[in-house]
Design a protein around this motif. Structure first.
Motif, short mmCIF file in Angstrom:
data_model
loop_
_atom_site.label_atom_id
_atom_site.label_comp_id
_atom_site.label_asym_id
_atom_site.label_seq_id
_atom_site.Cartn_x
_atom_site.Cartn_y
_atom_site.Cartn_z
N LEU A 164 43.01 -1.58 -5.28
CA LEU A 164 42.47 -0.37 -4.69
C LEU A 164 42.03 -0.72 -3.27
O LEU A 164 41.13 -1.54 -3.08
CB LEU A 164 41.30 0.14 -5.53
CG LEU A 164 40.56 1.39 -5.04
CD1 LEU A 164 41.51 2.56 -4.94
CD2 LEU A 164 39.41 1.73 -5.99
N HIS A 165 42.70 -0.14 -2.30
CA HIS A 165 42.47 -0.46 -0.89
C HIS A 165 42.65 -1.99 -0.70
O HIS A 165 43.71 -2.50 -0.98
CB HIS A 165 41.12 0.05 -0.43
CG HIS A 165 41.06 1.55 -0.40
ND1 HIS A 165 40.39 2.25 0.58
CD2 HIS A 165 41.58 2.50 -1.22
CE1 HIS A 165 40.51 3.55 0.36
NE2 HIS A 165 41.22 3.72 -0.73
N SER A 221 45.12 9.18 -2.02
CA SER A 221 45.09 8.99 -0.57
C SER A 221 43.95 8.03 -0.26
O SER A 221 43.25 7.57 -1.16
CB SER A 221 44.88 10.32 0.15
OG SER A 221 43.56 10.80 -0.06
N GLU A 222 43.73 7.76 1.03
CA GLU A 222 42.61 6.90 1.39
C GLU A 222 41.28 7.54 1.00
O GLU A 222 40.30 6.84 0.76
CB GLU A 222 42.62 6.64 2.90
CG GLU A 222 43.70 5.68 3.34
CD GLU A 222 43.37 5.01 4.67
OE1 GLU A 222 42.17 4.91 5.00
OE2 GLU A 222 44.31 4.60 5.35
N LYS A 223 41.25 8.86 0.91
CA LYS A 223 40.00 9.56 0.65
C LYS A 223 39.79 9.93 -0.81
O LYS A 223 38.67 10.24 -1.21
CB LYS A 223 39.95 10.85 1.49
CG LYS A 223 39.94 10.62 2.98
CD LYS A 223 39.88 11.95 3.72
CE LYS A 223 39.84 11.74 5.23
NZ LYS A 223 39.74 13.05 5.95
N VAL A 246 33.11 2.11 -6.09
CA VAL A 246 34.06 2.66 -5.12
C VAL A 246 33.36 3.26 -3.90
O VAL A 246 33.69 2.93 -2.75
CB VAL A 246 34.97 3.71 -5.79
CG1 VAL A 246 35.82 4.45 -4.75
CG2 VAL A 246 35.86 3.04 -6.82
N PHE A 247 32.38 4.13 -4.09
CA PHE A 247 31.71 4.76 -2.96
C PHE A 247 30.99 3.73 -2.09
O PHE A 247 30.92 3.87 -0.86
CB PHE A 247 30.74 5.84 -3.43
CG PHE A 247 31.39 7.08 -3.97
CD1 PHE A 247 32.65 7.47 -3.55
CD2 PHE A 247 30.75 7.87 -4.91
CE1 PHE A 247 33.26 8.63 -4.03
CE2 PHE A 247 31.34 9.03 -5.41
CZ PHE A 247 32.60 9.41 -4.97
N ASP A 248 30.44 2.69 -2.71
CA ASP A 248 29.76 1.65 -1.94
C ASP A 248 30.74 0.78 -1.17
O ASP A 248 30.49 0.39 -0.03
CB ASP A 248 28.92 0.78 -2.87
CG ASP A 248 27.64 1.45 -3.32
OD1 ASP A 248 27.28 2.48 -2.72
OD2 ASP A 248 27.01 0.96 -4.28
N ALA A 249 31.87 0.46 -1.80
CA ALA A 249 32.82 -0.48 -1.19
C ALA A 249 33.68 0.16 -0.11
O ALA A 249 34.07 -0.50 0.86
CB ALA A 249 33.70 -1.09 -2.27
N PHE A 250 33.99 1.46 -0.27
CA PHE A 250 34.94 2.11 0.63
C PHE A 250 34.33 3.38 1.21
O PHE A 250 34.29 4.42 0.54
CB PHE A 250 36.23 2.44 -0.12
CG PHE A 250 36.80 1.29 -0.90
CD1 PHE A 250 37.19 0.12 -0.28
CD2 PHE A 250 36.94 1.37 -2.29
CE1 PHE A 250 37.70 -0.95 -0.99
CE2 PHE A 250 37.46 0.31 -3.01
CZ PHE A 250 37.83 -0.85 -2.36
N SER A 251 33.89 3.31 2.44
CA SER A 251 33.25 4.46 3.06
C SER A 251 34.21 5.63 3.23
O SER A 251 33.78 6.79 3.30
CB SER A 251 32.68 4.07 4.43
OG SER A 251 33.74 3.59 5.28
N GLU A 301 31.50 13.56 -6.20
CA GLU A 301 31.35 13.30 -4.78
C GLU A 301 30.07 12.53 -4.54
O GLU A 301 29.17 12.50 -5.39
CB GLU A 301 31.33 14.62 -4.00
CG GLU A 301 32.67 15.38 -4.07
CD GLU A 301 32.61 16.72 -3.36
OE1 GLU A 301 33.23 16.84 -2.29
OE2 GLU A 301 31.94 17.63 -3.89
N ARG A 302 29.97 11.90 -3.38
CA ARG A 302 28.78 11.12 -3.05
C ARG A 302 27.52 11.99 -3.13
O ARG A 302 27.49 13.09 -2.58
CB ARG A 302 28.89 10.55 -1.63
CG ARG A 302 30.01 9.56 -1.45
CD ARG A 302 30.15 9.20 0.03
NE ARG A 302 31.31 8.34 0.22
CZ ARG A 302 31.28 7.02 0.14
NH1 ARG A 302 30.14 6.41 -0.13
NH2 ARG A 302 32.38 6.31 0.33
N ASP A 303 26.52 11.46 -3.81
CA ASP A 303 25.20 12.09 -3.87
C ASP A 303 25.24 13.52 -4.41
O ASP A 303 24.36 14.34 -4.11
CB ASP A 303 24.55 12.11 -2.47
CG ASP A 303 24.46 10.72 -1.86
OD1 ASP A 303 24.14 9.78 -2.61
OD2 ASP A 303 24.75 10.58 -0.66
N GLN A 304 26.26 13.81 -5.23
CA GLN A 304 26.38 15.12 -5.85
C GLN A 304 26.61 14.93 -7.35
O GLN A 304 27.25 13.97 -7.77
CB GLN A 304 27.55 15.90 -5.25
CG GLN A 304 27.45 16.21 -3.78
CD GLN A 304 26.38 17.24 -3.47
OE1 GLN A 304 26.10 18.11 -4.29
NE2 GLN A 304 25.77 17.13 -2.30
#
Length: 428
Positions: A164-165, A221-223, A246-251, A301-304
Motif C-alpha cells: 500500500l503506497h 487511487s492515492e486518496k 492508514v490515515f496516520d501513515a499516508f496524509s 473519513e478522518r475524524d468522522q
C-alpha cells in the motif's frame, strides 16, 4: 537491484510482483485435510505448477520483475540476526503448538529452513527430537509424524501481506491454517536484500479478534481505498486499519470505503466479486456490485464517524470517485453464467497495465463480454513452447486492450484467480 515499494493504483503498469510457485506443500495434502486447509479438492501438483509457471511467464512478458517468496525468505533468513531468526521460529512453533521445535530448527541452513517452513517438517527429520504428548497424540490419531504442517495456501500471495503506497501491510489471517503466512511473508519482505521494505505497517501485536486479508483491499487511487468486510476481513479491523495505520501513515489518503459482504466462502474476498481492469473499467459480479441486490457501502473519513453511503451501490461509489466508470459483467448477461463464472474466478482479473489483464481461460462467457468491450483475447496453454508463448504475449502487449486467458483448471479448483496469486509491490 533493490525494488522500492510503490502501489498507488490497481492498474498502473506492473514493475515488480511477488508470487509463490506451489511445491511439495500441496503434494502433502490429503482429502482428509481439505476442510481445515480451505481447499475444495486435492490438486495435481504437476498441473498446478505448470499453470503457475505459465502465469509467471505472462507477468514477465508484460515487463514485470517476478520475485519468488521462497527465494526472498531464504535470503532473509541468511541475512537476519540470530535473535531475529529465533524470534521468528519461536512465534511459528508456538503458533503450531510445538514450542520445542524452534531450537533444533535454528541450526538448519537458510535454504533448507525456508523450504521447511513452507513445505512442513516431519519429526523423523529432527534427529533426537523428544517424544511429547502432542506428538504422541498426532501419531496415534493420524498415523503421520508431521511436526510442523505445510502451508499450501501460500500460493495465494495476495492475502498474508499487501503493498500500500510505499509500505507493506501485515495481514491478520481469519483461519488457523493460514496463520503462519503473514509471519513468513513479512519477515521475507523486511529482511531480503531485493526489496526495500524496511518499514512495515500494521505489524503490532495481533489481537485474536482481528481479521484482514489482502484479497479484500483495493487501492482505488492515492486518496481512496475500498475494503471488503467479508468472511475473512472484519469490520472492526478495517476501521482500526484506517484510523490507526492508514490515515496516520499516508496524509494523501482521504477516504476508506467498506463494502458489507455476506460471510460466504463463494465470495470470501472483495476481489472474488470485483476487480479493476482499466483506469475507469471494472470486471464484476453484477448482482452484488450494482442493481437491486447490490451490497451496502459505508465510508470512513478522518475524524468522522463511519456512515452508510445512502442509496448507493459499489458501482455508484466507484463512479463518484473516478467518474464515468463502466462495469463488464462477469459471466456476461446470463444469470446462470454469472453465478458459475463468479465461482471459477471470472471476476478475479489481474492488471498488468491499463486494459491489459490476465484471467483463467475457463471463464468463456466473461471473456466474451470483455471482447465485446474491445479486448483482444490471447489464449495461452501450458503445452505451448516457451518461444511461442513469448511471441504471443509480446503481440498481446501491443494491443490497447487484451485479456491473456491462461490454463487454470487446476489452480482454480483451489478457489483463487490471477489477482489472488499475485502480490504487486511496485507499479509505475
Amino acid at each position: 537491484m533493490v525494488t522500492k515499494l510503490s502501489v498507488r493504483s490497481e492498474t498502473a503498469t506492473l514493475r515488480s510482483v511477488v508470487v509463490h510457485r506451489p511445491g511439495d506443500e500441496i503434494a502433502r495434502m490429503t482429502q482428509h485435510q481439505l476442510d481445515h486447509l480451505l481447499f475444495d479438492d486435492i490438486l495435481s501438483p504437476a498441473a498446478a505448477i505448470a499453470e503457475h509457471d505459465l502465469m509467471s511467464d505472462i507477468l514477465r512478458g508484460g515487463g514485470a520483475e517476478v520475485l519468488e517468496i521462497g527465494d526472498l525468505l531464504s535470503d532473509a533468513l541468511g541475512r537476519a540476526s540470530g535473535r531475529e531468526r529465533r524470534q521468528l521460529l519461536t512465534s511459528i512453533c508456538a503458533q503450531s503448538g510445538v514450542e520445542g521445535l524452534a531450537e533444533p530448527l535454528l541450526d538448519w541452513p537458510a535454504p533448507k529452513l525456508a523450504e521447511a517452513l513452507v513445505q512442513g517438517v516431519s519429526w523423523s527429520a529432527l534427529e533426537g527430537a523428544p517424544m511429547t504428548l502432542a506428538r504422541l497424540r498426532r501419531e496415534l490419531s493420524t498415523g503421520d509424524d508431521v511436526a510442523l504442517a505445510p502451508v499450501p495456501n501460500l500460493m495465494f500471495m495476495r492475502d498474508p501481506c499487501f503493498a500500500l503506497h510505499d509500505r507493506v501491510v501485515v495481514g491478520r489471517m481469519a483461519t488457523a491454517a493460514r496463520a503462519r503466512e503473514p509471519l513468513l511473508v513479512s519477515f521475507a519482505i523486511h529482511h531480503a536484500e531485493a526489496v526495500a521494505a524496511r518499514r512495515l505497517l500494521f505489524e503490532d501485536a495481533q489481537r485474536s479478534t482481528e481479521r484482514i486479508e489482502g484479497g479484500d483491499v483495493m487501492v482505488l487511487s492515492e486518496k481512496v481505498l475500498v475494503v471488503g468486510c467479508s468472511q475473512r476481513t472484519s469490520a472492526a479491523t478495517v476501521e482500526r486499519l484506517a484510523r490507526e495505520a492508514v490515515f496516520d501513515a499516508f496524509s494523501e489518503v482521504e477516504r476508506v470505503y467498506a463494502v458489507f459482504m455476506p460471510e460466504q466462502r463463494s465470495i470470501m474476498h472483495l476481489d472474488t466479486i470485483v476487480t479493476q481492469i482499466d483506469e475507469r473499467m471494472f470486471l464484476g459480479h453484477q448482482p452484488l456490485v450494482c442493481g437491486e441486490s447490490a451490497l451496502p457501502v459505508a465510508r470512513i473519513e478522518r475524524d468522522q464517524p463511519a456512515r452508510l453511503v445512502e442509496g448507493a451501490s459499489l458501482l455508484d461509489v466507484l463512479d463518484r470517485e473516478l467518474g464515468g466508470v463502466e462495469m463488464v459483467p462477469c459471466g456476461g448477461a446470463d444469470p446462470i453464467h454469472q453465478e458459475r463464472e463468479q465461482w471459477t474466478d471470472g471476476a478475479n482479473a489481474f492488471c498488468l497495465s491499463p486494459g491489459r489483464i490476465i484471467l483463467y481461460s475457463r471463464n468463456v462467457h466473461t471473456i466474451e463480454a470483455l471482447r465485446a468491450k474491445g479486448f483482444v483475447q490471447v489464449d495461452l496453454s501450458t503445452v505451448l513452447p516457451p518461444e511461442q508463448r513469448a511471441e504471443l504475449i509480446a503481440k498481446g502487449m501491443a494491443e490497447p486492450r487484451v485479456v491473456f486467458s491462461f490454463s487454470g483448471s487446476e489452480l482454480s479448483r483451489a478457489r483463487g484467480g490471477g489477482r489472488c496469486l499475485t502480490m504487486p509491490i511496485r507499479r509505475a
